[in-house]
Design an enzyme around this catalytic site. Structure first.
Site, PDB file in Angstrom:
ATOM      1  N   GLU A 293       0.861  -1.230   0.057  1.00  0.00           N
ATOM      2  CA  GLU A 293       0.137   0.211  -0.024  1.00  0.00           C
ATOM      3  C   GLU A 293       1.048   1.299   0.006  1.00  0.00           C
ATOM      4  O   GLU A 293       1.843   1.357   0.921  1.00  0.00           O
ATOM      5  CB  GLU A 293      -1.020  -0.083   0.957  1.00  0.00           C
ATOM      6  N   CYS A 327      -1.422   8.765   4.179  1.00  0.00           N
ATOM      7  CA  CYS A 327      -1.488   8.463   2.648  1.00  0.00           C
ATOM      8  C   CYS A 327      -2.828   9.149   1.917  1.00  0.00           C
ATOM      9  O   CYS A 327      -3.011   9.018   0.672  1.00  0.00           O
ATOM     10  CB  CYS A 327      -1.451   6.996   2.630  1.00  0.00           C
TER      11      CYS A 327
HETATM   12  P1  NAD Z   1       8.984   5.207   3.080  1.00  0.00           P
HETATM   13  O1  NAD Z   1       8.920   4.395   1.719  1.00  0.00           O
HETATM   14  O2  NAD Z   1      10.190   6.060   3.078  1.00  0.00           O
HETATM   15  O3  NAD Z   1       9.417   3.911   4.266  1.00  0.00           O
HETATM   16  C1  NAD Z   1       8.769   2.741   4.286  1.00  0.00           C
HETATM   17  C2  NAD Z   1       9.432   1.694   5.069  1.00  0.00           C
HETATM   18  O4  NAD Z   1      10.418   1.405   3.735  1.00  0.00           O
HETATM   19  C3  NAD Z   1      10.407   2.321   5.982  1.00  0.00           C
HETATM   20  O5  NAD Z   1      10.343   1.246   6.967  1.00  0.00           O
HETATM   21  C4  NAD Z   1      11.897   2.448   5.412  1.00  0.00           C
HETATM   22  O6  NAD Z   1      12.848   2.239   6.137  1.00  0.00           O
HETATM   23  C5  NAD Z   1      11.841   1.454   4.308  1.00  0.00           C
HETATM   24  N1  NAD Z   1      12.707   1.590   3.439  1.00  0.00           N
HETATM   25  C6  NAD Z   1      13.047   2.716   2.931  1.00  0.00           C
HETATM   26  N2  NAD Z   1      13.747   2.496   1.666  1.00  0.00           N
HETATM   27  C7  NAD Z   1      14.065   1.042   1.455  1.00  0.00           C
HETATM   28  C8  NAD Z   1      14.520   0.433   0.515  1.00  0.00           C
HETATM   29  N3  NAD Z   1      15.304   1.168  -0.654  1.00  0.00           N
HETATM   30  N4  NAD Z   1      14.313  -0.721   0.322  1.00  0.00           N
HETATM   31  C9  NAD Z   1      13.391  -1.252   1.274  1.00  0.00           C
HETATM   32  N5  NAD Z   1      12.939  -0.834   2.269  1.00  0.00           N
HETATM   33  C10 NAD Z   1      13.333   0.757   2.406  1.00  0.00           C
HETATM   34  O7  NAD Z   1       7.670   5.739   3.316  1.00  0.00           O
HETATM   35  P2  NAD Z   1       7.285   6.554   4.704  1.00  0.00           P
HETATM   36  O8  NAD Z   1       8.169   8.099   4.617  1.00  0.00           O
HETATM   37  O9  NAD Z   1       7.910   5.830   6.048  1.00  0.00           O
HETATM   38  O10 NAD Z   1       5.930   6.652   4.674  1.00  0.00           O
HETATM   39  C11 NAD Z   1       5.091   7.721   3.752  1.00  0.00           C
HETATM   40  C12 NAD Z   1       4.618   6.869   2.431  1.00  0.00           C
HETATM   41  O11 NAD Z   1       3.915   5.931   2.721  1.00  0.00           O
HETATM   42  C13 NAD Z   1       3.719   7.869   1.973  1.00  0.00           C
HETATM   43  O12 NAD Z   1       4.193   7.643   0.495  1.00  0.00           O
HETATM   44  C14 NAD Z   1       2.273   7.409   2.125  1.00  0.00           C
HETATM   45  O13 NAD Z   1       1.615   7.646   1.179  1.00  0.00           O
HETATM   46  C15 NAD Z   1       2.625   6.135   2.222  1.00  0.00           C
HETATM   47  N6  NAD Z   1       1.712   5.198   2.985  1.00  0.00           N
HETATM   48  C16 NAD Z   1       0.600   4.541   2.260  1.00  0.00           C
HETATM   49  C17 NAD Z   1      -0.370   3.841   3.107  1.00  0.00           C
HETATM   50  C18 NAD Z   1      -1.453   3.282   2.466  1.00  0.00           C
HETATM   51  O14 NAD Z   1      -2.004   2.440   2.904  1.00  0.00           O
HETATM   52  N7  NAD Z   1      -1.553   3.277   0.966  1.00  0.00           N
HETATM   53  C19 NAD Z   1      -0.400   4.252   4.299  1.00  0.00           C
HETATM   54  C20 NAD Z   1       0.366   4.967   5.040  1.00  0.00           C
HETATM   55  C21 NAD Z   1       1.665   5.384   4.291  1.00  0.00           C
END
Ligand code: NAD
Length: 541
Positions: A293, A327
């Protein structure tokens, strides 16, 4: 051994506490906040139930007071990832062999612990670590997480009871097995509930999990592990590691026993992981399940028949609650010219009263954005909008990072329907508005549908039922969660299953049976009671 077909308690949504000024509940929560604020944490990873410290410590930060000393967490390296995978795999057989009733009891107990003795703790941790006010933390860390746990237990039993029909002389059954191997949960900073749900719902279906929370959600992640331990989750079933995202993904996604990814976060990271899985596809013992998501560019589409104050309120709540870091946050609005003056007036009257500051003061509607990266990103959009000939800032626009990462709720008005802030996910308290000519309603629906690659949430405001019907059809694929005369945020588990399509994710609807189905692999069993003894069918004469 005695047998039974057990029924789990009927799930109902956890009532949201109001935290009215002076109430016992607000006093109790703020006391927990104060005590936690003074604590110097030393947070270990948890692998196989053991606290793992490395000495490679990282400072914990509170977004609204980034100089405050909250202590540290211990960062791991690839040896810890390896250890977490091996520990999970070693825990697998015993966890899977246990009756599902015991799994259900563990997660139901976890829900009751959060509803009761841990409520203030998990809420205070979310307020401090993720800068949420009392209401935002209550609907997330307490209520939504409790709902996920209770409803998922019910959904699990519904799944288990779904069985095929049987013909004369045979009995057909299906069995719901956990995935073969281990699962990987990667969670975002913005919702404690999501962070808790992703690993627990996989574990509930009998899987073992390596969980990597966001490095910006470590404090409440620690509380989640404390709760699960107290609830009786056996060691090794969920292993929490604080490691670099990219390196961890490299290691986990190339492991032959990797069986499933449950991700919530940005579209960019999800796409990079999907690609890695594709590149490794020949190495796996089983095709991994992939659930993600991701981002959104959520819209509010207003018809000339809409009620003005309802629109203005939905925009303010939808765009600015939790600093727009949902999100589902409303980040673009399309308003007919005939209503714009009135909507603006109503927004202005309401926005004048908004207070911004620490969540410790419950009268602050707005708190800080999560970190410097988020602050700089929001500031960049604001500065470019100030300079651009195509846009202007009509509310807010001030940014102050002296004490915390504070961005004032900001509204950008633009005449260019393709302006960057109308297309891109900003993830901050910035709403962009495009005013359309009333007669362009139908074309504007097309614009809403086509402006961004995302399809997460969206709202339509109208009193005219024909207009609602038209928008409902025209925007069929523009949002996975579609709202009529309501803001596009605040989905409730069991009521509005949540998730989006297009670039917003695989739409497997967190907190629903559809999601749990992804974490089980079905075995069909046919048993024939009287086996045929000759190959000849009647048609052979
Ligand atoms: P992010 O993608 O920066 O991080 C998410 C997770 O991925 C973290 O645990 C991070 O450490 C990890 N991560 C970062 N780089 C990585 C890589 N290269 N490989 C593997 N893992 C990696 O997101 P965020 O800033 O924590 O959250 C915000 C984002 O999440 C926004 O885009 C938001 O829209 C989305 N979000 C979506 C939903 C949904 O249900 N659609 C819900 C909440 C948040």
């Amino acid at each position: 051994m005695s047998k039974s077909i057990s029924q789990v308690p009927f799930a109902v949504n956890e009532p949201v506490r109001a935290y009215e000024p002076g109430s016992y509940e607000v006093k109790s929560l703020l006391a927990a906040y104060k005590a936690m604020w003074k604590t110097k944490f030393d947070i270990p990873m948890i692998i196989g139930g053991k606290e793992v410290t490395t000495g490679n410590t990282v400072r914990l930060q509170s977004p609204h007071d980034h100089k405050h000393d909250l202590g540290v967490y211990h960062q791991g390296d690839m040896s810890h990832v390896e250890d977490a995978i091996n520990t999970a795999l070693a825990a697998k057989d015993k966890w899977n062999a246990m009756g599902w009733e015991h799994r259900a009891a563990i997660f139901l107990k976890a829900a009751d612990l959060i509803a009761g003795p841990y409520r203030d703790t998990i809420n205070a941790a979310t307020m401090i670590g993720q800068s949420k006010n009392v209401h935002q933390t209550e609907i997330d860390a307490a209520c939504e997480f409790i709902d996920f746990l209770r409803f998922n237990v019910e959904f699990m039993t519904e799944i288990y009871s779904e069985q095929p029909i049987s013909d004369a002389g045979i009995w057909n059954r299906v069995e719901y097995r956990p995935l073969e191997g281990f699962c990987f949960a990667v969670t975002p900073f913005n919702f404690t509930a999501i962070s808790g749900n992703l690993p627990t719902c996989m574990a509930m279906m009998g899987n073992v999990v390596v969980w990597k929370p966001s490095d910006k959600q470590v404090l409440s992640a620690k509380v989640i592990m404390d709760v699960l331990k107290e609830a009786g989750l056996p060691d090794g079933v969920i292993n929490m590691i604080f490691t670099d995202g990219k390196e961890t993904a490299d290691k986990v996604l190339s492991h032959p026993d990797f069986a499933g990814l449950h991700f919530t976060g940005s579209t960019r990271v999800f796409q990079s992981m999907w690609k890695q899985i594709g590149e490794n596809i020949q190495n796996y013992k089983t095709y991994p399940r992939i659930v993600g998501e991701t981002g959104g560019k959520d819209f509010v589409m207003v018809h000339p028949s809409a009620e003005v104050d309802g629109v203005a309120t939905a925009l303010i709540r939808g765009a600015f609650e939790y600093q727009g870091q949902k999100c589902s946050a409303a980040s673009r609005a399309y308003i007919p010219k005939s209503l714009w003056k009135e909507v603006k007036k109503s927004m202005e009257a309401q926005m004048k009263t908004i207070k911004m500051g620490s969540p410790e003061d419950p009268s602050n509607f707005i708190n800080a954005v999560i970190d410097k990266v988020a602050f700089d990103r929001c500031k960049g959009y604001i500065e470019r909008a100030e300079k651009s000939k195509e846009s202007k800032i009509i509310f807010g626009g001030n940014c102050d990072d002296k004490k915390g990462w504070f961005i004032e709720p900001t509204v950008i008005l633009t005449e260019n329907p393709q302006y960057e802030s109308l297309r891109e996910e900003i993830f901050g308290p910035i709403l962009s508005i495009y005013v359309y000519q009333d007669e362009d309603w139908t074309e504007t629906l097309k614009l809403v549908d086509e402006t961004s690659p995302y399809s997460l949430t969206g709202s339509i405001f109208a009193q005219d039922r024909y207009a609602i019907d038209e928008a409902y059809k025209a925007l069929e694929n523009a949002a996975g969660n579609f709202y009529i005369n309501d803001k596009p945020t605040g989905a409730v588990v069991g009521q509005q299953p949540f998730g989006g399509a297009r670039a917003s994710g695989t739409n497997d609807k967190a907190g629903s049976k559809m999601n749990l189905m992804r974490w089980t692999s079905v075995r069909s069993i046919k048993e024939t009671f009287v086996t045929p003894k000759n190959y000849k069918y009647p048609y052979l004469g």
